[in-house]
Write an enzyme that holds these catalytic residues in place. Structure first.
Site, PDB file in Angstrom:
ATOM      1  N   HIS A  63       0.850  -1.190   0.000  1.00  0.00           N
ATOM      2  CA  HIS A  63       0.000   0.000   0.000  1.00  0.00           C
ATOM      3  C   HIS A  63       0.884   1.238   0.000  1.00  0.00           C
ATOM      4  O   HIS A  63       2.114   1.145   0.112  1.00  0.00           O
ATOM      5  CB  HIS A  63      -0.980  -0.005   1.173  1.00  0.00           C
ATOM      6  CG  HIS A  63      -0.345   0.081   2.525  1.00  0.00           C
ATOM      7  ND1 HIS A  63       0.463  -0.910   3.052  1.00  0.00           N
ATOM      8  CD2 HIS A  63      -0.403   1.053   3.480  1.00  0.00           C
ATOM      9  CE1 HIS A  63       0.863  -0.556   4.258  1.00  0.00           C
ATOM     10  NE2 HIS A  63       0.360   0.634   4.542  1.00  0.00           N
ATOM     11  N   HIS A  65       1.118   4.009   1.975  1.00  0.00           N
ATOM     12  CA  HIS A  65       1.535   4.802   3.128  1.00  0.00           C
ATOM     13  C   HIS A  65       3.051   4.972   3.118  1.00  0.00           C
ATOM     14  O   HIS A  65       3.796   4.083   2.681  1.00  0.00           O
ATOM     15  CB  HIS A  65       1.081   4.142   4.435  1.00  0.00           C
ATOM     16  CG  HIS A  65      -0.336   4.471   4.799  1.00  0.00           C
ATOM     17  ND1 HIS A  65      -1.136   3.638   5.553  1.00  0.00           N
ATOM     18  CD2 HIS A  65      -1.104   5.569   4.512  1.00  0.00           C
ATOM     19  CE1 HIS A  65      -2.327   4.197   5.715  1.00  0.00           C
ATOM     20  NE2 HIS A  65      -2.331   5.365   5.099  1.00  0.00           N
ATOM     21  N   ASP A  67       5.508   4.860   5.191  1.00  0.00           N
ATOM     22  CA  ASP A  67       6.463   3.943   5.815  1.00  0.00           C
ATOM     23  C   ASP A  67       6.666   2.674   4.994  1.00  0.00           C
ATOM     24  O   ASP A  67       7.495   1.827   5.353  1.00  0.00           O
ATOM     25  CB  ASP A  67       6.038   3.601   7.251  1.00  0.00           C
ATOM     26  CG  ASP A  67       4.647   2.994   7.349  1.00  0.00           C
ATOM     27  OD1 ASP A  67       3.755   3.408   6.586  1.00  0.00           O
ATOM     28  OD2 ASP A  67       4.444   2.107   8.201  1.00  0.00           O
ATOM     29  N   HIS A  68       5.953   2.561   3.880  1.00  0.00           N
ATOM     30  CA  HIS A  68       6.106   1.403   2.998  1.00  0.00           C
ATOM     31  C   HIS A  68       6.664   1.773   1.618  1.00  0.00           C
ATOM     32  O   HIS A  68       7.014   0.878   0.854  1.00  0.00           O
ATOM     33  CB  HIS A  68       4.765   0.684   2.835  1.00  0.00           C
ATOM     34  CG  HIS A  68       4.265   0.066   4.102  1.00  0.00           C
ATOM     35  ND1 HIS A  68       4.314  -1.288   4.359  1.00  0.00           N
ATOM     36  CD2 HIS A  68       3.729   0.633   5.217  1.00  0.00           C
ATOM     37  CE1 HIS A  68       3.823  -1.531   5.557  1.00  0.00           C
ATOM     38  NE2 HIS A  68       3.465  -0.377   6.101  1.00  0.00           N
ATOM     39  N   HIS A 140      -7.818  -1.877   5.400  1.00  0.00           N
ATOM     40  CA  HIS A 140      -6.954  -0.826   5.923  1.00  0.00           C
ATOM     41  C   HIS A 140      -7.565   0.528   5.571  1.00  0.00           C
ATOM     42  O   HIS A 140      -8.562   0.606   4.849  1.00  0.00           O
ATOM     43  CB  HIS A 140      -5.551  -0.974   5.328  1.00  0.00           C
ATOM     44  CG  HIS A 140      -4.494  -0.195   6.047  1.00  0.00           C
ATOM     45  ND1 HIS A 140      -4.380  -0.193   7.426  1.00  0.00           N
ATOM     46  CD2 HIS A 140      -3.499   0.611   5.594  1.00  0.00           C
ATOM     47  CE1 HIS A 140      -3.370   0.573   7.777  1.00  0.00           C
ATOM     48  NE2 HIS A 140      -2.817   1.079   6.691  1.00  0.00           N
ATOM     49  N   ASP A 211      -0.640  -3.845   5.740  1.00  0.00           N
ATOM     50  CA  ASP A 211      -1.356  -3.371   6.929  1.00  0.00           C
ATOM     51  C   ASP A 211      -2.840  -3.714   6.808  1.00  0.00           C
ATOM     52  O   ASP A 211      -3.469  -3.491   5.762  1.00  0.00           O
ATOM     53  CB  ASP A 211      -1.186  -1.863   7.073  1.00  0.00           C
ATOM     54  CG  ASP A 211       0.252  -1.471   7.413  1.00  0.00           C
ATOM     55  OD1 ASP A 211       1.112  -2.366   7.455  1.00  0.00           O
ATOM     56  OD2 ASP A 211       0.496  -0.262   7.611  1.00  0.00           O
TER      57      ASP A 211
END
Length: 316
Positions: A63, A65, A67-68, A140, A211
């Site tokens: 996904h 976001h 932090d990914h 998510h 997530d």
């Protein structure tokens, strides 16, 4: 085949955990690595391994976001100095192409290789002679996917004892027997090779969730996996927080592993609120439901054996 966790933290890096990125080592099978997510500083984490970035030619993004994905432009840029013209294939949710191309364009980055994008829809997304990869939407705050990598059945082992019993001695002929239905021996005799080959071995199945909240609908996607990699952002007491922020607890990840009858569970994506000393508590929570659970720390490497049996290992 093994899996290396470059980053195991959630949301933001901490002193002990970088943000998410995972490598699947397929050098024996395909002579390449597959990367799953690429959080900030993933390329720096790679420097602490023996992995060559030019061998990473497939990147699967769960996904969008930060932090990914925030490590992806930097990794792709640095890879250009090492990879020559070997292309990269990026699989991810709608928007991944725009994110990468915009980042590279604004920064004036010129790559020496091509990037091919596949923006995901549920179902089969990749297949070659050895693997199939499927994706499924999870639960998510934004579109997030899980990936299921299925290794196709492996050839049966050569029955060496039987060959020797029949006076077929070791040599180049053994390789011929492994690769052909009929072989002519040095004596001139033609043999059927099937009595000398064991039955095919079941391929390994690795399921990796991005997530997600716990959802019973995800059980079938993870069914009978050799290895399930699942986020455990929160502890068992933080179920409401997990629900509010579209994440899972240790107990929820373990329940999914139990219900799906997977062989092994590795929990990752640990919240920065947990100190290193609390890792064992999180592990014990999950193991209270699913015995064969491990917790990933940065740069941990786990071997996935062909001999691992596809059935669950859990407490009733």
């Amino acid at each position: 085949m093994n899996v290396t966790f470059l980053g195991t933290g959630a949301g933001m890096p901490s002193k002990n955990r970088n943000v998410t990125s995972i490598l699947l080592d397929l050098r024996q099978e395909l002579n390449e690595f597959w990367m799953f997510d690429c959080g900030e500083a993933s390329q720096h984490q790679i420097l602490h391994t023996t992995v060559s970035p030019r061998k990473i030619n497939k990147i699967f993004i769960t996904h969008l976001h930060g932090d990914h994905i925030f490590g992806l432009p930097g990794f792709l840029s640095s890879r250009a100095f090492q990879a020559g013209r070997e292309p990269v294939f990026i699989y991810g949710p709608k928007g991944i192409r725009e994110f990468v191309e915009t980042s590279l364009e604004i920064s004036g980055t010129r790559l020496s290789y091509s990037i091919y994008f596949k923006e995901l829809e549920e179902g089969l997304i990749f297949e070659d002679s050895k693997f199939k990869v499927y994706c499924k939407k999870l639960d998510h705050g934004i579109t997030s996917y899980g990936f299921r990598m299925e290794e196709k059945d492996l050839p049966g082992r050569l029955l060496v004892d039987r060959l020797k019993k029949d006076n077929i001695l070791p040599g180049p002929v053994y390789q011929q027997i492994k690769e052909n239905d009929f072989v002519t021996l040095p004596s001139g005799e033609e043999i059927d090779t099937s009595p000398y080959i064991d039955k095919p071995r079941k391929g390994r199945v690795i399921v990796l969730f991005g997530d997600t909240r716990y959802n019973e609908e995800h059980i079938a996607f993870a069914q009978n996996a050799t290895l399930l990699i699942h986020e455990a952002t929160f502890s068992k007491e933080q179920g409401q927080l997990a629900r509010d922020y579209f994440h899972s607890t240790t107990i929820q990840a373990a329940h999914l592993a139990k219900e799906a009858r997977v062989k092994r569970l590795i929990i990752t994506h640990i919240s920065a609120r947990f100190h290193k000393s609390e890792s064992n508590q999180l592990l014990q929570e999950a193991q209270s439901v699913f015995t064969n659970t491990q917790i990933a720390n940065d740069l941990d490497e786990f071997l996935i054996k062909t001999t691992e049996v596809h059935q669950g290992n859990q407490k009733d």
